[in-house]
Structures are given as C-alpha cells and as structure tokens.
Design a protein around this motif. Structure first.
Motif, PDB file in Angstrom:
ATOM      1  N   ALA A  75       0.830  -1.207   0.000  1.00  0.00           N
ATOM      2  CA  ALA A  75       0.000   0.000   0.000  1.00  0.00           C
ATOM      3  C   ALA A  75       0.864   1.257   0.000  1.00  0.00           C
ATOM      4  O   ALA A  75       0.560   2.235  -0.690  1.00  0.00           O
ATOM      5  N   ALA A  76       1.955   1.236   0.765  1.00  0.00           N
ATOM      6  CA  ALA A  76       2.834   2.400   0.823  1.00  0.00           C
ATOM      7  C   ALA A  76       3.498   2.662  -0.526  1.00  0.00           C
ATOM      8  O   ALA A  76       3.695   3.816  -0.925  1.00  0.00           O
ATOM      9  N   LEU A  77       3.854   1.596  -1.247  1.00  0.00           N
ATOM     10  CA  LEU A  77       4.451   1.775  -2.567  1.00  0.00           C
ATOM     11  C   LEU A  77       3.531   2.544  -3.508  1.00  0.00           C
ATOM     12  O   LEU A  77       3.996   3.301  -4.369  1.00  0.00           O
ATOM     13  N   GLN A  78       2.221   2.346  -3.342  1.00  0.00           N
ATOM     14  CA  GLN A  78       1.269   2.930  -4.281  1.00  0.00           C
ATOM     15  C   GLN A  78       1.213   4.451  -4.223  1.00  0.00           C
ATOM     16  O   GLN A  78       0.697   5.088  -5.153  1.00  0.00           O
ATOM     17  N   VAL A  79       1.708   5.062  -3.156  1.00  0.00           N
ATOM     18  CA  VAL A  79       1.658   6.522  -3.051  1.00  0.00           C
ATOM     19  C   VAL A  79       2.930   7.170  -3.589  1.00  0.00           C
ATOM     20  O   VAL A  79       3.029   8.386  -3.643  1.00  0.00           O
ATOM     21  N   LEU A  80       3.918   6.357  -4.001  1.00  0.00           N
ATOM     22  CA  LEU A  80       5.138   6.893  -4.581  1.00  0.00           C
ATOM     23  C   LEU A  80       4.930   7.223  -6.056  1.00  0.00           C
ATOM     24  O   LEU A  80       4.119   6.586  -6.731  1.00  0.00           O
ATOM     25  N   PRO A  81       5.664   8.189  -6.587  1.00  0.00           N
ATOM     26  CA  PRO A  81       5.641   8.403  -8.037  1.00  0.00           C
ATOM     27  C   PRO A  81       6.130   7.150  -8.759  1.00  0.00           C
ATOM     28  O   PRO A  81       6.946   6.390  -8.207  1.00  0.00           O
ATOM     29  N   PRO A  82       5.671   6.915  -9.980  1.00  0.00           N
ATOM     30  CA  PRO A  82       5.978   5.660 -10.678  1.00  0.00           C
ATOM     31  C   PRO A  82       7.451   5.285 -10.726  1.00  0.00           C
ATOM     32  O   PRO A  82       7.826   4.140 -10.460  1.00  0.00           O
ATOM     33  N   ARG A  83       8.335   6.227 -11.070  1.00  0.00           N
ATOM     34  CA  ARG A  83       9.747   5.863 -11.192  1.00  0.00           C
ATOM     35  C   ARG A  83      10.361   5.501  -9.846  1.00  0.00           C
ATOM     36  O   ARG A  83      11.283   4.679  -9.774  1.00  0.00           O
ATOM     37  N   GLN A  84       9.871   6.099  -8.765  1.00  0.00           N
ATOM     38  CA  GLN A  84      10.358   5.718  -7.439  1.00  0.00           C
ATOM     39  C   GLN A  84       9.901   4.311  -7.076  1.00  0.00           C
ATOM     40  O   GLN A  84      10.647   3.543  -6.461  1.00  0.00           O
ATOM     41  N   VAL A  85       8.674   3.961  -7.456  1.00  0.00           N
ATOM     42  CA  VAL A  85       8.186   2.598  -7.226  1.00  0.00           C
ATOM     43  C   VAL A  85       9.119   1.601  -7.906  1.00  0.00           C
ATOM     44  O   VAL A  85       9.565   0.616  -7.301  1.00  0.00           O
ATOM     45  N   ALA A  86       9.432   1.851  -9.168  1.00  0.00           N
ATOM     46  CA  ALA A  86      10.297   0.940  -9.920  1.00  0.00           C
ATOM     47  C   ALA A  86      11.668   0.829  -9.280  1.00  0.00           C
ATOM     48  O   ALA A  86      12.217  -0.270  -9.125  1.00  0.00           O
ATOM     49  N   ARG A 107      14.710   9.366  -2.508  1.00  0.00           N
ATOM     50  CA  ARG A 107      13.398   9.975  -2.273  1.00  0.00           C
ATOM     51  C   ARG A 107      12.351   8.920  -1.917  1.00  0.00           C
ATOM     52  O   ARG A 107      11.515   9.132  -1.035  1.00  0.00           O
ATOM     53  N   GLY A 108      12.407   7.787  -2.603  1.00  0.00           N
ATOM     54  CA  GLY A 108      11.457   6.722  -2.285  1.00  0.00           C
ATOM     55  C   GLY A 108      11.637   6.188  -0.887  1.00  0.00           C
ATOM     56  O   GLY A 108      10.659   5.962  -0.161  1.00  0.00           O
ATOM     57  N   ARG A 109      12.881   5.980  -0.478  1.00  0.00           N
ATOM     58  CA  ARG A 109      13.155   5.490   0.876  1.00  0.00           C
ATOM     59  C   ARG A 109      12.676   6.478   1.931  1.00  0.00           C
ATOM     60  O   ARG A 109      12.130   6.085   2.972  1.00  0.00           O
ATOM     61  N   ALA A 110      12.880   7.768   1.684  1.00  0.00           N
ATOM     62  CA  ALA A 110      12.454   8.777   2.650  1.00  0.00           C
ATOM     63  C   ALA A 110      10.942   8.776   2.825  1.00  0.00           C
ATOM     64  O   ALA A 110      10.424   8.860   3.946  1.00  0.00           O
ATOM     65  N   THR A 111      10.209   8.656   1.707  1.00  0.00           N
ATOM     66  CA  THR A 111       8.743   8.635   1.788  1.00  0.00           C
ATOM     67  C   THR A 111       8.249   7.386   2.503  1.00  0.00           C
ATOM     68  O   THR A 111       7.335   7.446   3.336  1.00  0.00           O
ATOM     69  N   LEU A 112       8.860   6.231   2.204  1.00  0.00           N
ATOM     70  CA  LEU A 112       8.455   4.994   2.863  1.00  0.00           C
ATOM     71  C   LEU A 112       8.765   5.036   4.361  1.00  0.00           C
ATOM     72  O   LEU A 112       7.978   4.537   5.181  1.00  0.00           O
ATOM     73  N   ALA A 113       9.888   5.630   4.728  1.00  0.00           N
ATOM     74  CA  ALA A 113      10.231   5.752   6.149  1.00  0.00           C
ATOM     75  C   ALA A 113       9.220   6.633   6.866  1.00  0.00           C
ATOM     76  O   ALA A 113       8.803   6.333   7.995  1.00  0.00           O
ATOM     77  N   GLN A 114       8.793   7.728   6.229  1.00  0.00           N
ATOM     78  CA  GLN A 114       7.792   8.594   6.834  1.00  0.00           C
ATOM     79  C   GLN A 114       6.459   7.868   6.955  1.00  0.00           C
ATOM     80  O   GLN A 114       5.758   7.986   7.965  1.00  0.00           O
TER      81      GLN A 114
END
Length: 335
Positions: free
Chosen positions: A144-155, A187-194
């Motif tokens: 679920a957390a992955l889904q809120v990331l921008p597409p390239r960050q998900v990849a 950036r992806g790691r920072a968003t997932l940590a938050q």
C-alpha cells in the motif's frame, strides 16, 4: 537454466520453447507486477502484456542480460505505463447498511490482497543490494505504501531494495542513469520511512522478529469474536491507534470508538445472518475468507487481512469485492 537451443527455438517461433523459457519466472513476475500495482486484477493484465511483449521482442533480445532480468525489465516498464496512465479503476461496491462517517480516506482504493499460495514455490533469493526480506516486501502495508510513490520511485525501490539489483542494473532496465536511480531511491526510501512512522502497521518486535504464534492467536480471537457478533471483544483486541479499512471503498475508521460504531451498524444489518471465517494466508499475514448465510443461501462474506503488534490488532482490512472470496483459493496466478 535456459539453453541456447531453447532460446533459438523460441526465436524461430516455437511456442513450446517460449513457454519453457518463461515458465520458471511466471510466479515471481506476477508478484513483481502486484508489488508495483497493488492489485491482483492489474497484475494479471500486466503479466499477460509482458508475455506478449516478450514473445514479440525475442528477436531483439541480445542475451547480454539473463532471461530473468530481461523479463523483469519488460514487466517493470509495462507496470510503469499502467502507473503513468492512471487508468486503474477499483470495482464499485456499496455497503448494504448506513455506516457512520469515516475518520479518514485511503489513498489506495484499488488495493487487493495477495495469496501466499501464489508466491514462488522456491523463494527467490534477492541480490546483495536488497533492503527488504521476502516477508516484509509482500506485506499489505508495504504494498500500500508503494502505491503513493511516483511511478519511477516505485520501480527503483522494487528493483533495487526488494529484488536487490545494483543501481547500474536498475538504470539499464528502466532506461535511465545510475545517478538518476540513486536519487529516486533516496526519495522513495524517505517517503516509505515517513509512511512507516505515520502508520506503524507491523507484527515485528523491536528486533525485527515476528511471533507467529501470537499473530495467529490474535487473529483467531478476532475471527471468533466477529463470527459471534461480539463487537466489544473485537474492539478489545485493538491497539489505541487500531483501524479498519475496506477497499475498494475509501472508508477508514480509526480508534476503538469509531471501529465499534461501524461494527455495531454492520451487526444491526447482519442480524439473523450467520458468518463463518476460514483461515487463509495472505500477504504473509493472518487472513480469513468469509462465508455468510442469508435465508439459507450461501453468499461471500469478504476477505480479511490482519496486522498485529505485541499481541494486539493494529489493523483489519476487509476487502469488499466478492470475487476475491473465490479468487484467493487458487493455487497459482493464471499465466
């Protein structure tokens, strides 16, 4: 292991050889599409498109990367296309009773559970760059957390931190540069940590261990209480910040009082309808498939995924799409 003769035969149009080429990777590719898209329906569609693209693109496959890596590159880019177009549409459902106003709304109404029975029979060993183990990377909260990331960050996160590909490999698979991948990962790691700080949904203790005995005991108490319509017993299992969600509806009920109010409204509608919950493993977490009896008629009763912490229930996600009740019983994804 892929043989040159098998690859040559597939390039020559031998469908059996192509099937033999891709079959060992189908389960893990399906999981990959699911992680990126958060939906079984979308993962099914994406995997079909991946196989079509792979068949059509065999002549361009130069063999510099393994077949597995080549397929992952195709799957990743197919999922990126889906994410960028934003065409995911969750099925429309409605509650059969008047529910109290929710406290919050989920950002991922298309979220669906993933059956453990669909995971690769032999766990796929991630590369040295991986930051997540197989259990954590399939957990509903993580997906679920992955889904809120921008597409390239998900990849970048899925290829790098879940599968363990090096930044140079991720760059080659996504048509970018290692420097860009490094920035996407940061950036992806920072968003997932938050997100983890905001939503502490985990059954792990401070040392990262999971007590499966405690997990299952809490899950069984939840199931028995829900079957009995015992709202107080369900609420007693909740942590102070426990919550209830029900995709594809965006409703989220947070805290014991709000969850109790919703369950009481549901219980009033359910009066006279018997509910039974059968245990099933979903997303590496305790889960249940519900069956309800309405006037002697057997009807689907929802799919539940539970997250626990320290002997309490942190969250209950009740999926309302009736198709999922039958779907999670399948033993493997449909290639």
């Amino acid at each position: 292991m892929t043989t040159s003769s098998e690859l040559d035969a597939a390039r020559a149009g031998d469908e059996d050889a192509f099937t033999a080429l891709v079959a060992p990777h189908l389960r893990e590719l399906h999981v990959h599409c699911y992680r990126m898209l958060g939906s079984l329906d979308d993962a099914d569609d994406a995997l079909q498109d991946v196989l079509v693209s792979a068949w059509r693109g065999l002549a361009r496959y130069a063999g510099r990367a393994s077949v597995r890596t080549w397929l992952y590159a195709i799957a990743t880019n197919r999922c990126l296309t889906v994410l960028r177009t934003g065409r995911r549409r969750p099925r429309e459902v409605a509650l059969p009773f008047d529910a109290p106003p929710p406290d919050d709304r989920t950002e991922v109404p298309w979220l669906q559970p993933y059956p453990d029975a669909w995971l690769p029979v032999e766990p796929v060993e991630p590369g040295p760059a991986a930051r997540y183990d197989a259990t954590e990377s399939i957990a509903l909260a993580f997906v679920a957390a992955l889904q809120v990331l921008p597409p390239r960050q998900v990849a970048a996160v899925v290829l790098g931190d879940v599968l363990g590909y090096a930044q140079a490999e991720v760059a080659a698979m996504t048509g970018t540069t290692p420097t860009v991948v490094k920035g996407l990962l940061q950036r992806g790691r920072a968003t997932l940590a938050q997100h983890r700080r905001d939503e502490p949904r985990t059954g792990r203790d401070v040392h990262g261990h999971v007590d499966l005995h405690v997990d299952r005991a809490v899950a069984h108490r939840f199931a028995r209480a829900l079957e009995a319509g015992d709202v107080a017993a369900v609420v007693d299992l909740l942590t102070d910040d426990g919550w209830l969600a029900m995709p594809p509806l965006p409703h989220v009920y947070r805290g014991r009082a709000s969850v109790a109010a919703f369950l009481q409204a549901a219980g009033g509608w359910r009066a006279g309808r018997r509910l039974t919950l059968a245990e099933v493993a979903l997303n590496g977490e305790p889960g249940f498939v519900g069956t309800s009896w309405d006037g002697g008629r057997e009807v689907p009763g929802g799919v539940y995924v539970l997250t626990t912490r320290a002997g309490h229930l942190v969250s209950a996600t009740r999926f309302l799409d009736d198709r999922l009740v039958g779907l999670v019983g399948h033993e493997c994804p449909r290639p």
